[in-house]
Scaffold this motif. Structure first.
Motif, PDB file in Angstrom:
ATOM      1  N   ASP A 109       0.812  -1.081   0.059  1.00 54.58           N
ATOM      2  CA  ASP A 109      -0.025  -0.127  -0.135  1.00 54.58           C
ATOM      3  C   ASP A 109       0.741   1.211  -0.035  1.00 54.58           C
ATOM      4  OD1 ASP A 109      -2.175  -1.789   0.146  1.00 54.58           O
ATOM      5  OD2 ASP A 109      -2.598  -1.385   2.063  1.00 54.58           O
ATOM      6  N   VAL A 110       1.659   1.222  -1.155  1.00 51.88           N
ATOM      7  CA  VAL A 110       2.413   2.567  -1.377  1.00 51.88           C
ATOM      8  C   VAL A 110       2.520   2.890  -2.593  1.00 51.88           C
ATOM      9  CG1 VAL A 110       4.968   3.068  -1.281  1.00 51.88           C
ATOM     10  CG2 VAL A 110       4.180   1.351   0.348  1.00 51.88           C
ATOM     11  N   LEU A 111       2.648   4.486  -2.774  1.00 49.51           N
ATOM     12  CA  LEU A 111       2.529   5.008  -3.996  1.00 49.51           C
ATOM     13  C   LEU A 111       4.066   5.665  -3.969  1.00 49.51           C
ATOM     14  CD1 LEU A 111       0.069   7.554  -5.561  1.00 49.51           C
ATOM     15  CD2 LEU A 111       2.274   8.485  -4.861  1.00 49.51           C
ATOM     16  N   LEU A 112       4.601   5.659  -5.225  1.00 42.69           N
ATOM     17  CA  LEU A 112       5.944   6.167  -5.360  1.00 42.69           C
ATOM     18  C   LEU A 112       5.714   7.369  -6.462  1.00 42.69           C
ATOM     19  CD1 LEU A 112       7.943   2.722  -5.584  1.00 42.69           C
ATOM     20  CD2 LEU A 112       7.886   4.403  -3.556  1.00 42.69           C
ATOM     21  N   ILE A 113       6.539   8.434  -6.406  1.00 45.52           N
ATOM     22  CA  ILE A 113       6.823   9.226  -7.181  1.00 45.52           C
ATOM     23  C   ILE A 113       8.361   9.432  -7.460  1.00 45.52           C
ATOM     24  CG2 ILE A 113       6.386  11.692  -7.741  1.00 45.52           C
ATOM     25  CD1 ILE A 113       4.152  11.856  -5.899  1.00 45.52           C
ATOM     26  N   HIS A 114       8.648   9.125  -8.670  1.00 45.82           N
ATOM     27  CA  HIS A 114      10.213   9.370  -9.236  1.00 45.82           C
ATOM     28  C   HIS A 114      10.015  10.738  -9.636  1.00 45.82           C
ATOM     29  CE1 HIS A 114      13.852   9.570 -11.565  1.00 45.82           C
ATOM     30  NE2 HIS A 114      14.236   8.753 -10.870  1.00 45.82           N
ATOM     31  N   TYR A 115      10.997  11.754  -9.091  1.00 45.97           N
ATOM     32  CA  TYR A 115      11.079  13.237  -9.530  1.00 45.97           C
ATOM     33  C   TYR A 115      12.469  13.471  -9.883  1.00 45.97           C
ATOM     34  CZ  TYR A 115      13.598  13.711  -4.967  1.00 45.97           C
ATOM     35  OH  TYR A 115      14.465  13.866  -4.040  1.00 45.97           O
ATOM     36  N   GLU A 116      12.643  14.620 -10.813  1.00 43.24           N
ATOM     37  CA  GLU A 116      13.831  15.130 -11.131  1.00 43.24           C
ATOM     38  C   GLU A 116      13.630  16.530 -11.501  1.00 43.24           C
ATOM     39  OE1 GLU A 116      17.468  14.233 -14.160  1.00 43.24           O
ATOM     40  OE2 GLU A 116      15.734  13.050 -14.225  1.00 43.24           O
ATOM     41  N   LEU A 117      14.318  17.300 -10.913  1.00 44.72           N
ATOM     42  CA  LEU A 117      14.545  18.817 -10.839  1.00 44.72           C
ATOM     43  C   LEU A 117      15.629  19.150 -11.765  1.00 44.72           C
ATOM     44  CD1 LEU A 117      13.190  21.681 -10.446  1.00 44.72           C
ATOM     45  CD2 LEU A 117      14.326  21.686  -8.129  1.00 44.72           C
ATOM     46  N   LYS A 118      15.490  19.874 -12.651  1.00 45.00           N
ATOM     47  CA  LYS A 118      16.795  20.589 -13.403  1.00 45.00           C
ATOM     48  C   LYS A 118      16.475  22.049 -13.485  1.00 45.00           C
ATOM     49  CE  LYS A 118      17.416  16.350 -16.391  1.00 45.00           C
ATOM     50  NZ  LYS A 118      17.239  16.001 -17.763  1.00 45.00           N
ATOM     51  N   GLY A 119      17.613  22.762 -13.204  1.00 39.79           N
ATOM     52  CA  GLY A 119      17.593  23.995 -13.230  1.00 39.79           C
ATOM     53  C   GLY A 119      18.796  24.707 -12.212  1.00 39.79           C
ATOM     54  N   LYS A 120      19.516  25.524 -12.870  1.00 45.38           N
ATOM     55  CA  LYS A 120      20.671  25.824 -11.959  1.00 45.38           C
ATOM     56  C   LYS A 120      20.395  26.486 -10.549  1.00 45.38           C
ATOM     57  CE  LYS A 120      24.768  28.562 -12.390  1.00 45.38           C
ATOM     58  NZ  LYS A 120      25.754  29.566 -13.303  1.00 45.38           N
ATOM     59  N   GLY A 121      20.938  26.109  -9.422  1.00 45.98           N
ATOM     60  CA  GLY A 121      20.470  26.698  -8.073  1.00 45.98           C
ATOM     61  C   GLY A 121      19.032  26.214  -7.530  1.00 45.98           C
ATOM     62  N   ALA A 122      18.246  25.249  -8.449  1.00 50.81           N
ATOM     63  CA  ALA A 122      17.015  24.853  -7.940  1.00 50.81           C
ATOM     64  C   ALA A 122      17.031  24.020  -6.918  1.00 50.81           C
ATOM     65  CB  ALA A 122      16.296  24.424  -9.272  1.00 50.81           C
ATOM     66  N   LYS A 123      16.144  24.186  -5.942  1.00 49.01           N
ATOM     67  CA  LYS A 123      15.744  23.377  -4.714  1.00 49.01           C
ATOM     68  C   LYS A 123      14.407  23.098  -4.591  1.00 49.01           C
ATOM     69  CE  LYS A 123      17.533  21.664  -1.232  1.00 49.01           C
ATOM     70  NZ  LYS A 123      18.669  20.916  -1.254  1.00 49.01           N
ATOM     71  N   LEU A 124      13.907  21.805  -4.316  1.00 54.71           N
ATOM     72  CA  LEU A 124      12.583  21.058  -4.509  1.00 54.71           C
ATOM     73  C   LEU A 124      11.946  20.877  -3.173  1.00 54.71           C
ATOM     74  CD1 LEU A 124      10.460  20.224  -6.424  1.00 54.71           C
ATOM     75  CD2 LEU A 124      11.549  18.086  -6.335  1.00 54.71           C
ATOM     76  N   TYR A 125      10.829  21.323  -3.019  1.00 51.67           N
ATOM     77  CA  TYR A 125      10.120  21.100  -1.602  1.00 51.67           C
ATOM     78  C   TYR A 125       8.721  20.289  -2.105  1.00 51.67           C
ATOM     79  CZ  TYR A 125      13.175  24.893  -0.116  1.00 51.67           C
ATOM     80  OH  TYR A 125      14.338  25.469   0.124  1.00 51.67           O
ATOM     81  N   SER A 126       8.313  19.358  -1.110  1.00 46.27           N
ATOM     82  CA  SER A 126       6.979  18.666  -1.197  1.00 46.27           C
ATOM     83  C   SER A 126       6.291  19.022  -0.352  1.00 46.27           C
ATOM     84  CB  SER A 126       7.119  17.176  -1.311  1.00 46.27           C
ATOM     85  OG  SER A 126       7.938  16.841   0.085  1.00 46.27           O
ATOM     86  N   ILE A 127       4.978  19.301  -0.503  1.00 48.40           N
ATOM     87  CA  ILE A 127       3.839  19.644   0.539  1.00 48.40           C
ATOM     88  C   ILE A 127       2.697  18.863   0.255  1.00 48.40           C
ATOM     89  CG2 ILE A 127       3.140  21.610  -1.038  1.00 48.40           C
ATOM     90  CD1 ILE A 127       2.301  23.012   1.592  1.00 48.40           C
ATOM     91  N   LEU A 128       2.438  18.215   1.646  1.00 49.51           N
ATOM     92  CA  LEU A 128       1.278  17.038   1.785  1.00 49.51           C
ATOM     93  C   LEU A 128       0.132  17.671   2.438  1.00 49.51           C
ATOM     94  CD1 LEU A 128       0.164  14.043   1.421  1.00 49.51           C
ATOM     95  CD2 LEU A 128       1.595  13.707   3.203  1.00 49.51           C
ATOM     96  N   ALA A 129      -0.940  17.402   2.054  1.00 46.56           N
ATOM     97  CA  ALA A 129      -2.356  17.947   2.887  1.00 46.56           C
ATOM     98  C   ALA A 129      -3.206  16.582   3.009  1.00 46.56           C
ATOM     99  CB  ALA A 129      -3.100  18.640   2.091  1.00 46.56           C
ATOM    100  N   PRO A 130      -3.001  15.930   4.217  1.00 42.01           N
ATOM    101  CA  PRO A 130      -3.677  14.877   4.456  1.00 42.01           C
ATOM    102  C   PRO A 130      -5.240  15.228   4.852  1.00 42.01           C
ATOM    103  CG  PRO A 130      -2.266  15.367   6.302  1.00 42.01           C
ATOM    104  CD  PRO A 130      -1.994  16.474   5.319  1.00 42.01           C
ATOM    105  N   HIS A 131      -6.058  14.394   4.627  1.00 38.61           N
ATOM    106  CA  HIS A 131      -7.296  14.206   4.644  1.00 38.61           C
ATOM    107  C   HIS A 131      -8.030  12.867   5.196  1.00 38.61           C
ATOM    108  CE1 HIS A 131      -9.084  18.127   2.823  1.00 38.61           C
ATOM    109  NE2 HIS A 131      -7.957  18.360   3.163  1.00 38.61           N
ATOM    110  N   LEU A 132      -7.402  12.598   6.249  1.00 35.18           N
ATOM    111  CA  LEU A 132      -7.486  11.033   6.623  1.00 35.18           C
ATOM    112  C   LEU A 132      -8.918  10.838   6.872  1.00 35.18           C
ATOM    113  CD1 LEU A 132      -4.264  10.603   8.740  1.00 35.18           C
ATOM    114  CD2 LEU A 132      -4.636  10.368   6.430  1.00 35.18           C
ATOM    115  N   GLY A 133      -9.317   9.480   6.640  1.00 33.62           N
ATOM    116  CA  GLY A 133     -10.668   8.932   7.057  1.00 33.62           C
ATOM    117  C   GLY A 133     -11.534   9.667   6.010  1.00 33.62           C
ATOM    118  N   GLY A 134     -11.242  10.538   5.134  1.00 32.54           N
ATOM    119  CA  GLY A 134     -12.206  11.225   3.919  1.00 32.54           C
ATOM    120  C   GLY A 134     -12.457  12.597   4.673  1.00 32.54           C
ATOM    121  N   HIS A 135     -11.568  13.151   5.436  1.00 28.23           N
ATOM    122  CA  HIS A 135     -11.872  14.511   6.087  1.00 28.23           C
ATOM    123  C   HIS A 135     -10.726  15.097   6.272  1.00 28.23           C
ATOM    124  CE1 HIS A 135     -14.345  17.664   7.663  1.00 28.23           C
ATOM    125  NE2 HIS A 135     -15.391  17.061   7.287  1.00 28.23           N
TER     126      HIS A 135
END
Length: 767
Positions: A110-136
């Motif tokens: 029960d796992v979802l995987l995201i392969h990511y690749e950011l290209k760009g000089k000096g670029a930095k990546l941030y992920s932001i997750l909004a959980p709505h557990l139990g449907g709310h």
């Protein structure tokens, strides 16, 4: 690091947009379903396709001191390896960077995987997750440990982890102390809160490296999410990706329909994509359960635990027929088994339910009682019920009994808005009665009675849902037309229908149009060239059709209120109905049956799809309103994808190639198109106006329990009492021969027990 985030409980939660680019799932053990919209991960469902657990998982990119939320850039592409493989690769483009994302579900976990690749000089990546557990989005608790970012509500846990780890993490309250607010206020990630909740929370992580794998794991314990996430990442993205692809390739080996070399590639590819979309809406733990859509219409404005991620029996059978077309016979059998399992004790199916069978909306729609009968008999025709015969027989008898005892008026029509007699529902119930009687699963008496009721309703159909010489007919120079619904037992020439979602506005019954009548020909009750059908089709082509550059599209009915407001703002209980692409499919079926060119309808339906091939419920019909993401001819804010639309596309291409509809049963066609049948019996229903009856009929006064008929003539003269007898399917009746009673009035009432009178007198003029 600050410890506790401020701002409890956060702003009121909502879902995200229902405009999905693509959706997907794996086909082995995993119980995870994902959706993608605006180029990022949207709702993810676990442990069933009825339960969304996150709102979205997005990304922020920082370059040269500037920050960009990628979903707001609106400059991305979505591609898949092949039409039938929903393995999305998303490429976000900006002059300063590119971000490539690929999303899969681990088939074994029960796992979802995201392969990511950011290209760009000096670029930095941030992920932001909004959980709505139990449907709310309420009452979520978030915290951080050495393994990743964790959200929990009771026994539901989700963890966001990265194979290369995070250099910074934070959890906060949405709208107050979440990561997006940090960037909005400070231009960079400055907050590092370790805990928030209970409330509407969001979690952010600064990724250590610009290329890697993010995992989203689901379990009932914190330890479980950690074990799943890290075992999946340890296996390796490439290996799991290959497993994902192999599972889908193996399933598609059973796919047969589009191996027809004469099909244009666009049609063949669309069928494959549609079948993959449909399969991706199927329940893993509950085989045969397919939700209507992995989306929540106008979700960005509301928090609705239901949305469209529920099972509708109608949509389920529509999809089941498309499974048969494509050779997915096991899935078709699973749908029938599931329908049997959720049938109610009295024989009906509730309006919709979660995948596990728990009811949600509990309305009653007679077409949802009839559809499973037609589907079961179709599977019987193809010798696909095998060891299921006993339970199928029980299911059919209960459903047929419910129809005859509760029809022909349905408390809700197929649009779930009005009660009354609809040509759509009537077509299905009549066909189901004939199919059930012809299946061999009813005893002789019940089968004969079911056929008599079917013949009676079919004979009276036009008196209930067809009008002539109305103002509308005169305006468009036709003699008459079928209406959308007759909400009362009176003549369809009279009365009004309340328009739902229009603040109580009403319209004349005779003026309300829809495409519902087209099932009369699709199921074989009327000839496609019947003048009444042809004239109604001319009318709806003029009143309900809008021809856009991509082809003809149709409204559900005139004055529909289910759609965005005039200014483009979301439907909020009121609005204006927009164009429904799958209705182009329904119109296309009629064109084929009339030996006309159906390609414009086919191409219109295909052209409505998202960039990932998802077919929407509605498309926008006015000038562009970019602030709401509304563009003429493109998906609106209602559900997308809609599996009913994908099933309609498959069925339309099938009819296009075979010149026959998959839903049509020989027993129905033989009874109403190939045989001239004299109808000499009419059956009394308390809620159907029957103030006069021809002397050519035998009138059956009936009820669903034993009674004594107390009746007389012309003001209660020549009074008699006559006990009822069982006539079939739990109905009791008394026949009255009207042959010699022309011009006279029958007066009657009923006594159900010794002193239990119904306290109402009925009068019927014999003419």
């Amino acid at each position: 690091m600050s410890n506790i985030a401020p701002g409890k409980p956060g702003i009121s939660p909502t879902w995200t947009s229902s405009a999905k680019d693509i959706i997907g799932t794996s086909l082995l053990k995993s119980r995870v379903w994902f959706t993608v919209g605006y180029g990022i991960l949207n709702e993810v469902y676990w442990p069933s396709c009825s339960m969304p657990q996150i709102r979205d998982l997005g990304f922020i990119v920082v370059v040269n001191g500037e920050w960009f939320e990628v979903k707001r850039l609106h400059n991305y592409t979505v591609s898949t390896p092949s039409p039938e493989l929903l393995l999305p690769k998303i490429l976000h483009k900006h002059k300063l960077f590119t971000l490539e994302l690929e999303i899969i579900v681990d088939p074994l976990r029960d796992v979802l995987l995201i392969h990511y690749e950011l290209k760009g000089k000096g670029a930095k990546l941030y992920s932001i997750l909004a959980p709505h557990l139990g449907g709310h989005g309420k009452d979520n608790i978030g915290f951080i440990n050495s393994k990743g970012l964790i959200a929990q509500k009771k026994d539901v846990v989700v963890m966001l982890a990265a194979d290369k780890g995070f250099s910074k993490t934070s959890v906060g309250y949405v709208g107050i102390s979440d990561g997006w607010q940090d960037f909005n206020q400070n231009g960079q990630m400055t907050w590092e809160y370790s805990k928030a909740g209970p409330g509407n929370i969001a979690m952010m992580g600064e990724l250590n490296e610009n290329k890697g794998v993010i995992s989203l794991s689901f379990a009932n314990t914190i330890e479980g999410t950690q074990t799943l996430a890290y075992s999946s990442m340890a296996t390796g993205y490439s290996s799991i990706r290959n497993q994902y692809i192999t599972c889908w390739q193996e399933w598609f080996k059973y796919f047969t329909f589009s191996k027809n070399d004469t099909l244009p590639p666009a049609f063949s590819n669309a069928i494959k994509t549609s079948m993959a979309v449909i399969k991706s809406h199927a329940g893993g733990t509950f085989p045969g359960a397919l939700v209507a859509s992995l989306s929540i219409p106008w979700g960005y404005t509301r928090q609705d635990i239901g949305g469209y991620h529920l099972v509708w029996p109608r949509d389920l059978v529509e999809v089941g027929f498309s499974m048969l077309i494509c050779g997915m016979l096991l899935e078709a059998q699973q749908i029938l088994s599931y329908l049997i399992s959720i049938q109610q004790p009295d024989g009906h199916w509730i309006q919709n339910n979660f995948a596990d069978g728990r009811p949600y909306w509990q309305g009653l729609q007679l077409d949802e009682v009839a559809f499973p009968v037609l589907f079961a008999v179709k599977l019987q025709e193809q010798n696909l019920i095998h060891d299921m015969q006993d339970v199928v027989a029980q299911m059919i008898k209960k459903a047929i009994t419910f129809i005859v005892q509760n029809g022909p008026i349905s408390p809700q029509d197929r649009w779930e808005e009005n009660s009354g007699i609809s040509p759509f529902t009537l077509s299905l119930t009549i066909s189901a009665l004939v199919a059930g009687a012809s299946s061999g699963f009813l005893d002789k008496k019940d089968a004969e009675y079911a056929l008599k009721i079917a013949d009676d309703w079919n004979n009276r159909l036009e008196s209930w849902v067809y009008v002539q010489n109305t103002d509308l007919d005169k305006e468009y120079q036709i003699s008459g037309h079928y209406i959308r619904i007759n909400p009362s037992s009176s003549s369809p020439q009279e009365g009004y229908v309340e328009l739902r979602n229009r603040n109580g506005k009403q319209i004349k019954t005779s003026d309300l149009l829809g495409l519902d009548y087209l099932y009369l020909t699709r199921l074989g009750l009327r000839k496609p060239t019947d003048p009444r059908i042809i004239e109604t089709t001319k009318l709806i082509d003029k009143v309900l059709c809008v021809t856009l550059p991509n082809g003809p599209y149709y409204y559900r009915y005139n004055e529909d209120g289910y759609g965005e407001h005039e200014d483009g703002s979301a439907f909020d209980g009121n609005g204006i109905g927009r164009l429904w692409p799958f209705l182009s499919g329904e119109r296309g079926h009629q064109a084929i049956l009339c030996k006309e060119n159906a390609e414009p309808y086919l191409k219109a339906l295909l052209a409505s799809a998202s960039i990932g091939g998802m077919l929407p419920e509605q498309i926008w019909d006015q000038e562009d309103i970019p602030q709401y993401g509304l563009y003429k001819g493109r998906p609106s804010g209602s559900a997308m994808p809609l599996i009913w639309a994908h099933a309609e596309l498959i069925k339309l291409i099938y009819t296009y190639t075979t010149k026959k509809t998959i839903e049509q049963l020989d027993c129905v066609v033989d009874r109403y198109l190939n045989t001239k049948r004299k109808i000499n019996e009419i059956y009394w229903y308390d809620d159907i106006e029957c103030s006069s009856v021809s002397s050519n009929y035998t009138l059956w006064i009936q009820a669903n329990k034993p009674f004594t008929l107390h009746y007389g003539l012309n003001g209660w003269q020549q009074v008699q009492d006559q006990p009822s007898h069982l006539i079939g399917l739990g109905m009791y009746g008394v026949p009255l021969n009207l042959e010699n009673l022309s011009g006279q009035t029958i007066n009657f009432t009923r006594r159900f027990n010794q002193n239990d009178w119904e306290n109402k007198n009925w009068d019927i003029l014999v003419n």
